[in-house]
Design a protein around this motif. Structure first.
Motif, PDB file in Angstrom:
ATOM      1  N   ASP A 135       0.770  -1.280   0.167  1.00  0.00           N
ATOM      2  CA  ASP A 135       0.181   0.042   0.187  1.00  0.00           C
ATOM      3  C   ASP A 135       0.888   1.137   0.064  1.00  0.00           C
ATOM      4  OD1 ASP A 135       1.079  -0.192   2.561  1.00  0.00           O
ATOM      5  OD2 ASP A 135      -0.942   0.052   3.611  1.00  0.00           O
ATOM      6  N   ASP A 136       2.251   1.185  -0.175  1.00  0.00           N
ATOM      7  CA  ASP A 136       2.976   2.221  -0.497  1.00  0.00           C
ATOM      8  C   ASP A 136       3.009   3.051  -1.755  1.00  0.00           C
ATOM      9  OD1 ASP A 136       4.985   0.691  -2.274  1.00  0.00           O
ATOM     10  OD2 ASP A 136       4.810  -0.502  -0.565  1.00  0.00           O
ATOM     11  N   LEU A 137       3.699   4.026  -1.981  1.00  0.00           N
ATOM     12  CA  LEU A 137       3.578   4.957  -3.097  1.00  0.00           C
ATOM     13  C   LEU A 137       4.058   4.196  -4.243  1.00  0.00           C
ATOM     14  CD1 LEU A 137       3.119   7.714  -4.486  1.00  0.00           C
ATOM     15  CD2 LEU A 137       5.354   8.226  -3.726  1.00  0.00           C
ATOM     16  N   LEU A 138       5.344   3.357  -4.172  1.00  0.00           N
ATOM     17  CA  LEU A 138       5.869   2.662  -5.293  1.00  0.00           C
ATOM     18  C   LEU A 138       4.701   1.765  -5.861  1.00  0.00           C
ATOM     19  CD1 LEU A 138       7.727   1.441  -7.073  1.00  0.00           C
ATOM     20  CD2 LEU A 138       8.633   0.283  -5.349  1.00  0.00           C
ATOM     21  N   SER A 139       3.953   0.825  -4.877  1.00  0.00           N
ATOM     22  CA  SER A 139       2.818   0.044  -5.398  1.00  0.00           C
ATOM     23  C   SER A 139       1.655   1.117  -6.181  1.00  0.00           C
ATOM     24  CB  SER A 139       2.435  -0.716  -4.182  1.00  0.00           C
ATOM     25  OG  SER A 139       3.319  -1.667  -3.709  1.00  0.00           O
ATOM     26  N   GLY A 140       1.478   1.869  -5.360  1.00  0.00           N
ATOM     27  CA  GLY A 140       0.462   2.984  -6.142  1.00  0.00           C
ATOM     28  C   GLY A 140       0.777   3.420  -7.367  1.00  0.00           C
ATOM     29  N   LEU A 141       2.084   3.718  -7.705  1.00  0.00           N
ATOM     30  CA  LEU A 141       2.154   4.228  -9.045  1.00  0.00           C
ATOM     31  C   LEU A 141       2.372   2.863  -9.969  1.00  0.00           C
ATOM     32  CD1 LEU A 141       5.228   6.554  -8.046  1.00  0.00           C
ATOM     33  CD2 LEU A 141       3.008   6.981  -9.010  1.00  0.00           C
ATOM     34  N   MET A 142       2.629   1.614  -9.657  1.00  0.00           N
ATOM     35  CA  MET A 142       2.826   0.554 -10.356  1.00  0.00           C
ATOM     36  C   MET A 142       1.220   0.107 -10.889  1.00  0.00           C
ATOM     37  SD  MET A 142       5.713  -1.686  -8.465  1.00  0.00           S
ATOM     38  CE  MET A 142       5.689  -2.981  -9.808  1.00  0.00           C
ATOM     39  N   HIS A 143       0.267   0.275 -10.009  1.00  0.00           N
ATOM     40  CA  HIS A 143      -0.858  -0.391 -10.028  1.00  0.00           C
ATOM     41  C   HIS A 143      -2.006   0.414 -10.416  1.00  0.00           C
ATOM     42  CE1 HIS A 143       1.479  -4.119  -9.420  1.00  0.00           C
ATOM     43  NE2 HIS A 143       1.598  -3.845  -8.320  1.00  0.00           N
ATOM     44  N   SER A 144      -1.717   1.915 -10.528  1.00  0.00           N
ATOM     45  CA  SER A 144      -2.755   2.867 -10.372  1.00  0.00           C
ATOM     46  C   SER A 144      -3.719   2.703 -11.742  1.00  0.00           C
ATOM     47  CB  SER A 144      -1.978   4.082 -10.782  1.00  0.00           C
ATOM     48  OG  SER A 144      -3.089   5.232 -10.935  1.00  0.00           O
ATOM     49  N   GLN A 145      -5.014   2.975 -11.238  1.00  0.00           N
ATOM     50  CA  GLN A 145      -6.204   2.797 -12.080  1.00  0.00           C
ATOM     51  C   GLN A 145      -6.892   4.186 -12.575  1.00  0.00           C
ATOM     52  OE1 GLN A 145      -7.314  -0.467 -12.984  1.00  0.00           O
ATOM     53  NE2 GLN A 145      -5.606  -0.819 -11.650  1.00  0.00           N
ATOM     54  N   GLU A 146      -5.944   5.077 -12.193  1.00  0.00           N
ATOM     55  CA  GLU A 146      -6.197   6.596 -13.000  1.00  0.00           C
ATOM     56  C   GLU A 146      -5.925   6.538 -14.186  1.00  0.00           C
ATOM     57  OE1 GLU A 146      -7.453   8.831 -10.981  1.00  0.00           O
ATOM     58  OE2 GLU A 146      -7.295   7.828  -8.956  1.00  0.00           O
ATOM     59  N   PRO A 147      -6.496   7.634 -14.882  1.00  0.00           N
ATOM     60  CA  PRO A 147      -6.275   7.700 -16.311  1.00  0.00           C
ATOM     61  C   PRO A 147      -4.774   8.003 -16.912  1.00  0.00           C
ATOM     62  CG  PRO A 147      -8.012   8.954 -15.698  1.00  0.00           C
ATOM     63  CD  PRO A 147      -7.524   8.540 -14.352  1.00  0.00           C
ATOM     64  N   ASP A 148      -4.086   8.418 -15.912  1.00  0.00           N
ATOM     65  CA  ASP A 148      -2.653   8.581 -16.448  1.00  0.00           C
ATOM     66  C   ASP A 148      -1.737   7.367 -15.996  1.00  0.00           C
ATOM     67  OD1 ASP A 148      -3.023  11.294 -17.542  1.00  0.00           O
ATOM     68  OD2 ASP A 148      -3.282  12.108 -15.312  1.00  0.00           O
ATOM     69  N   GLY A 149      -2.301   6.609 -15.431  1.00  0.00           N
ATOM     70  CA  GLY A 149      -1.261   5.368 -14.892  1.00  0.00           C
ATOM     71  C   GLY A 149      -1.912   3.860 -15.619  1.00  0.00           C
ATOM     72  N   PRO A 150      -1.084   2.853 -15.253  1.00  0.00           N
ATOM     73  CA  PRO A 150       0.185   2.892 -14.196  1.00  0.00           C
ATOM     74  C   PRO A 150       1.523   3.494 -15.017  1.00  0.00           C
ATOM     75  CG  PRO A 150      -0.472   0.914 -15.115  1.00  0.00           C
ATOM     76  CD  PRO A 150      -1.646   1.687 -15.558  1.00  0.00           C
ATOM     77  N   MET A 151       2.380   3.786 -13.978  1.00  0.00           N
ATOM     78  CA  MET A 151       3.673   4.046 -14.902  1.00  0.00           C
ATOM     79  C   MET A 151       4.308   2.873 -15.213  1.00  0.00           C
ATOM     80  SD  MET A 151       5.681   6.927 -12.478  1.00  0.00           S
ATOM     81  CE  MET A 151       5.205   8.644 -12.454  1.00  0.00           C
ATOM     82  N   ASP A 152       5.071   3.334 -16.758  1.00  0.00           N
ATOM     83  CA  ASP A 152       5.891   2.038 -17.202  1.00  0.00           C
ATOM     84  C   ASP A 152       7.228   1.918 -16.221  1.00  0.00           C
ATOM     85  OD1 ASP A 152       7.953   3.586 -18.264  1.00  0.00           O
ATOM     86  OD2 ASP A 152       6.532   4.215 -19.728  1.00  0.00           O
ATOM     87  N   PRO A 153       7.795   0.954 -16.360  1.00  0.00           N
ATOM     88  CA  PRO A 153       9.128   0.652 -15.455  1.00  0.00           C
ATOM     89  C   PRO A 153       9.978   1.742 -15.483  1.00  0.00           C
ATOM     90  CG  PRO A 153       8.526  -1.250 -16.589  1.00  0.00           C
ATOM     91  CD  PRO A 153       7.547  -0.479 -17.183  1.00  0.00           C
ATOM     92  N   VAL A 154      10.167   2.422 -16.810  1.00  0.00           N
ATOM     93  CA  VAL A 154      11.524   3.252 -16.908  1.00  0.00           C
ATOM     94  C   VAL A 154      10.959   4.387 -16.246  1.00  0.00           C
ATOM     95  CG1 VAL A 154      12.676   4.659 -18.307  1.00  0.00           C
ATOM     96  CG2 VAL A 154      12.278   2.186 -18.972  1.00  0.00           C
ATOM     97  N   ASP A 155       9.790   4.787 -16.248  1.00  0.00           N
ATOM     98  CA  ASP A 155       9.263   6.242 -15.949  1.00  0.00           C
ATOM     99  C   ASP A 155       9.219   6.026 -14.223  1.00  0.00           C
ATOM    100  OD1 ASP A 155       8.858   7.782 -17.808  1.00  0.00           O
ATOM    101  OD2 ASP A 155       6.932   7.236 -18.218  1.00  0.00           O
ATOM    102  N   LEU A 156       8.992   4.972 -14.054  1.00  0.00           N
ATOM    103  CA  LEU A 156       8.709   4.535 -12.502  1.00  0.00           C
ATOM    104  C   LEU A 156      10.035   4.556 -11.638  1.00  0.00           C
ATOM    105  CD1 LEU A 156       6.708   3.631 -10.281  1.00  0.00           C
ATOM    106  CD2 LEU A 156       7.515   1.172 -10.934  1.00  0.00           C
ATOM    107  N   ARG A 157      11.179   4.132 -12.487  1.00  0.00           N
ATOM    108  CA  ARG A 157      12.420   4.252 -11.832  1.00  0.00           C
ATOM    109  C   ARG A 157      13.003   5.528 -11.892  1.00  0.00           C
ATOM    110  NH1 ARG A 157      16.193   1.669 -16.021  1.00  0.00           N
ATOM    111  NH2 ARG A 157      16.573   3.746 -16.411  1.00  0.00           N
TER     112      ARG A 157
END
Length: 407
Positions: A207-229
């Motif tokens: 339930d941390d920020l990293l997991s949120g960015l990886m699995h976001s259901q928002e229109p702009d998400g989720p982040m791809d691995p490179v953007d995430l890194r």
């Protein structure tokens, strides 16, 4: 047009401000640069030092957040810190959606962390502590690692990496060949660690920020691995390095201004405007960079398209055209429109968190340290000129009283 003599003077003054022997007090050089709020330096870079001019440039759509001009575009994926719309807006929305809800309501937890860090030094007898090593550093690094889902045992790793990587923010001509090689090695280590961290979270979730960015259901998400890194690297380093300096610079200001310290000790509400004054008077981020996408007329001159521009935020914060008695520390200064968090669409995402950490930490120090005194003034400073702050801040006290819910 600016005369050649003035150009050389500006270049010399800027170079002097960056010299390590002036790290404790670059402000006299900024004061002289303010005499011409926008000026071209010898290397072709433009320097903006006036508050009005910096504010305008921060909000000008003809300015790119990328420090490199268009003809030198980066071949790699960029962080939102140096991205422009529309990509910047997409990345920022996604980070904000995940970051802000997690930060809200953290004051009690931050207070508990501050209490615990100071409790380790509680003493009825005279003693001393290093405000940087004992409080200003461990507090924000713990908070940002908890937010992002970094295991506690890895916090020291990020402290080391961040210190090594922030040197790369300074002008390249101030870095030695050994430092440049060290930066390249540190970047490689950071990439390797982040890729492993992302892979572990992808497998286990959370339930941390990293997991949120990886699995976001928002229109702009989720982040791809490179953007995430890239985004994780930015948040981990920017998320604590600037706050370390904010707390340390704030402590330094309080100990140099005993009246302000005494007021904060009895009036914790003063912490809110006082932290804003620290951000103006001695900001943790001294300058920022931009490049121009078109010719820009400003302050009686024209910055050509494709130019690199340095925004000297710390000078703008002491511009007498904007602030009365700008070199005086006024803890409850009214109308304090400082540039400590930048401005425009790139205004610092972590401003709310940084403010909370600094307000709570400085209030706790004021209330719990009896008869605090700087052991060295000025203290030893870090090498970094852009993220400027003490390397150590040893303070003596006659007593460090037990914590009692400072915030």
């Amino acid at each position: 047009m600016t005369s050649t003599t003035h150009q050389h003077t500006a270049s010399d003054l800027f170079a002097q401000a960056l010299r390590y022997e002036h790290r404790a007090n670059p402000y006299p050089y900024y004061e002289q640069l303010l005499r011409q709020p926008v000026i071209r330096m010898d290397d072709g870079t433009w320097l903006a030092s006036g508050h009005r001019e910096i504010s305008l440039l921060l909000r000008d759509p003809r300015i790119s957040a990328d420090r490199l001009p268009p003809q030198h575009q980066r071949p790699i994926r960029k962080s939102l810190l140096v991205e422009d719309p529309p990509r910047h807006d997409q990345l920022r929305r996604l980070v904000t959606q995940q970051f802000v809800p997690r930060v809200m309501g953290m004051r009690d937890h931050i207070d508990a962390l501050v209490t615990g860090l100071l409790d380790a030094h509680t003493s009825e007898r005279a003693g001393q502590l290093d405000v940087v090593g004992d409080l200003a550093y461990p507090l924000p690094v713990t908070v940002i690692c908890e937010l992002l889902g970094v295991p506690r045992e890895d916090e020291s790793l990020f402290g080391s990496l961040a210190r090594r990587l922030t040197r790369g923010l300074d002008p390249i001509d101030t870095q030695t060949e050994d430092e440049i090689r060290e930066l390249q090695q540190a970047r490689g280590e950071l990439v390797e660690y982040l890729e492993g961290l992302i892979a572990r979270h992808d497998a286990t979730g959370g339930d941390d920020l990293l997991s949120g960015l990886m699995h976001s259901q928002e229109p702009d998400g989720p982040m791809d691995p490179v953007d995430l890194r890239v985004t994780l690297g930015l948040l981990l380093i920017a998320g604590h390095e600037t706050t370390v300096n904010l707390i340390a610079n704030g402590t330094l200001a309080l100990l140099r201004h005993p009246d302000a310290l005494a007021r904060l000790r009895t009036d914790p509400d003063l912490a809110t405007p006082l932290v804003e004054e620290v951000l103006r008077y001695d900001p943790p981020v001294q300058m920022s960079g931009r490049s121009t996408l078109a010719d820009i007329d400003i302050a009686g001159t024209t910055i050509p398209k494709g130019s690199r521009v340095r925004l000297l935020l710390a000078a703008g914060n002491r511009d007498p055209q904007r602030f009365a008695d700008p070199d005086r520390f006024v803890p409850d200064r009214p109308d304090n429109a400082h540039l400590g968090f930048g401005g425009g669409i790139h205004y610092c995402i972590g401003a709310t968190l940084a403010r909370a950490e600094a307000q709570i930490a400085l209030t706790a120090l004021a209330r719990r340290l009896e008869s605090p005194r700087l052991i060295a003034d000025p203290p030893p400073y870090r090498e970094n000129a852009i993220l400027r702050g003490p390397e150590r801040l040893p303070v003596s006290f006659t007593r460090l009283v037990p914590g009692a819910g400072e915030a």
